[in-house]
Scaffold this active site. Sequence first.
Site, PDB file in Angstrom:
ATOM      1  N   THR A 128      43.413  38.883  45.959  1.00  0.00           N
ATOM      2  CA  THR A 128      43.628  38.048  44.770  1.00  0.00           C
ATOM      3  C   THR A 128      43.321  36.594  45.121  1.00  0.00           C
ATOM      4  O   THR A 128      43.543  36.175  46.252  1.00  0.00           O
ATOM      5  CB  THR A 128      45.106  38.181  44.331  1.00  0.00           C
ATOM      6  N   ILE A 152      50.011  45.689  34.385  1.00  0.00           N
ATOM      7  CA  ILE A 152      49.709  44.274  34.554  1.00  0.00           C
ATOM      8  C   ILE A 152      50.667  43.709  35.596  1.00  0.00           C
ATOM      9  O   ILE A 152      51.864  44.007  35.564  1.00  0.00           O
ATOM     10  CB  ILE A 152      49.818  43.535  33.207  1.00  0.00           C
ATOM     11  N   GLY A 153      50.130  42.936  36.521  1.00  0.00           N
ATOM     12  CA  GLY A 153      50.957  42.376  37.586  1.00  0.00           C
ATOM     13  C   GLY A 153      51.450  40.980  37.252  1.00  0.00           C
ATOM     14  O   GLY A 153      51.537  40.582  36.082  1.00  0.00           O
ATOM     15  N   THR A 208      50.443  35.564  45.461  1.00  0.00           N
ATOM     16  CA  THR A 208      49.676  36.773  45.724  1.00  0.00           C
ATOM     17  C   THR A 208      50.544  37.773  46.459  1.00  0.00           C
ATOM     18  O   THR A 208      51.265  37.402  47.387  1.00  0.00           O
ATOM     19  CB  THR A 208      48.400  36.483  46.532  1.00  0.00           C
ATOM     20  N   GLY A 209      50.491  39.024  46.015  1.00  0.00           N
ATOM     21  CA  GLY A 209      51.309  40.047  46.659  1.00  0.00           C
ATOM     22  C   GLY A 209      51.647  41.146  45.675  1.00  0.00           C
ATOM     23  O   GLY A 209      50.940  41.332  44.679  1.00  0.00           O
ATOM     24  N   GLY A 222      52.873  42.496  42.753  1.00  0.00           N
ATOM     25  CA  GLY A 222      53.174  41.778  41.519  1.00  0.00           C
ATOM     26  C   GLY A 222      54.520  42.113  40.922  1.00  0.00           C
ATOM     27  O   GLY A 222      55.191  41.240  40.346  1.00  0.00           O
TER      28      GLY A 222
HETATM   29  N1  ASP Z   1      49.726  40.025  42.682  1.00  0.00           N
HETATM   30  C1  ASP Z   1      48.618  40.866  42.353  1.00  0.00           C
HETATM   31  C2  ASP Z   1      49.087  41.967  41.445  1.00  0.00           C
HETATM   32  O1  ASP Z   1      50.144  42.521  41.689  1.00  0.00           O
HETATM   33  C3  ASP Z   1      47.938  41.475  43.520  1.00  0.00           C
HETATM   34  C4  ASP Z   1      47.761  40.597  44.720  1.00  0.00           C
HETATM   35  O2  ASP Z   1      48.057  39.426  44.684  1.00  0.00           O
HETATM   36  O3  ASP Z   1      47.301  41.113  45.747  1.00  0.00           O
HETATM   37  O4  ASP Z   1      48.388  42.318  40.536  1.00  0.00           O
END
Ligand code: ASP
Length: 345
Positions: free
Chosen positions: A209, A238-239, A260-261, A263
Site C-alpha cells: 500500500t 473495504i479496508g 498501512t497494515g 486494515g
Molecule cells: N491497509 C490496507 C488494507 O487493509 C492494506 C495494507 O496497508 O497493506 O486494505
Amino acid sequence: MRTALLLFAAAGAACVSPLNTSHADSSPPPAYALVIHGGAGYPSRDMSPEQYAGLTSGMQGALSAGLASLEGGAPALDVVELVIQILESDSNFNSGVGAVCTANGGHELDASIMDGETLACGAVGGVTTVEHPIALARLVMEETRHVLFVADGAEAFADSLGDRVSRVPNSFFDTERTKASLKALLDRRADESASKTADDSDPNEIKGTVGCVVLDSYGHLAAGTSTGGLTGKSFGRIGDSPIIGAGTYADDETCAISCTGVGEEYIRYAVARDISARMEYLGMGVAEACDVVIHEVLKPGDGGVIGIDRQGNVAMSFNTTGMVRAVGNSQGRFDVGIWEGFEDL
Ligand code: ASP
C-alpha cells in the site's frame, strides 16, 4: 515505548539518521518536508535484489518528485496526489496498476486524501476501472458534498466526470506478481481450514500500500493513502485506506497521517485519528503518538504508520519486520529504507 529505529540514506550512502526526528529543541524547522510509505508487512530480509531495487528506486523517484514539487511552491495536497499517482503507476506497489487480487481474481481499489488546513477530505472504495483512485478521491473532496463513494456509486461518479478521470479495464491491474500471490494463497487456503484472520496472505509478502504525508512551505499539512487492499480479500471488503480517521487523517493543528497494515485493526482502533487526538489531548509529539499507537495499541505484525507535523517533525513507526519508506525535506534530508536497521541487506 520508543524503538531505536534507524534509517539508511538512499543509494547506499553511509550515513545513518534517526528514524523519527524532532526539531523541537535544536535545529530550525524545515520549510517543507514529506514522508512516503510503500507498505508495511513481514518482508523477509532475503528478498531478491530485483525486488529490493524496485521498491527502493520507486521510493526514490517519488521522493525526488515530491521534493521538487515542494521546492517549486506546490501546496501539500498537490504533492500528496502527485507522489501517490507516481506510485500508483509503479507495479512494484499495491496500488493502481500493482493492486493485489481479490479472492475471485479481480481488483478493487481504495484511496483517500485529506487537507489539514480545512479538514476537507474525499475517498473512494472498491473501484474497479479507475487508473488513479487517489485522483478520484480528490475529486470527491472537491466536487461533491460527500466524503466517501464506493463501488458502483464511485464508478458512476467517475463516469460523470468524463475525460477528467482515466479509466481502464479491470484486467489493466493484472500482473504476474499479484496473480502468483493469489494462487499461492488460494492453494494454502485449500490445504488448511479456513483462516479467521483478516490477512492470511504470505507473511513474507510486501503489502505495498502507498501513502504520503506532506508539510508544505505555507505551513499546511495533507495526507493520502491508496491501495489494492489485501491479497485474497473477499469481494466487497473495504479496508482502512479509504476510511478517514482510520487509514488517513490530516489536521494542521496536529499532524498528517497515513497508515498501512491489516486494515480491520486500523479501523477498529481508528488509528489515524487516535494519533491526532493523542497530540491534541495529551500534548504528545507526532513521533511519540505514532509509537504509542503502533506498539501499545496495535499488536506486533499489524503494520505501520507515517506522520508529520507543522514543524516538520516526522514519524515512521511499524511493528512489522519492515516498512518501505522515504523521507525528505528542504534541509537536504533524503532517506529511503525498508528495515529497522537495514544495513544488513
Ligand atoms: N491497509 C490496507 C488494507 O487493509 C492494506 C495494507 O496497508 O497493506 O486494505
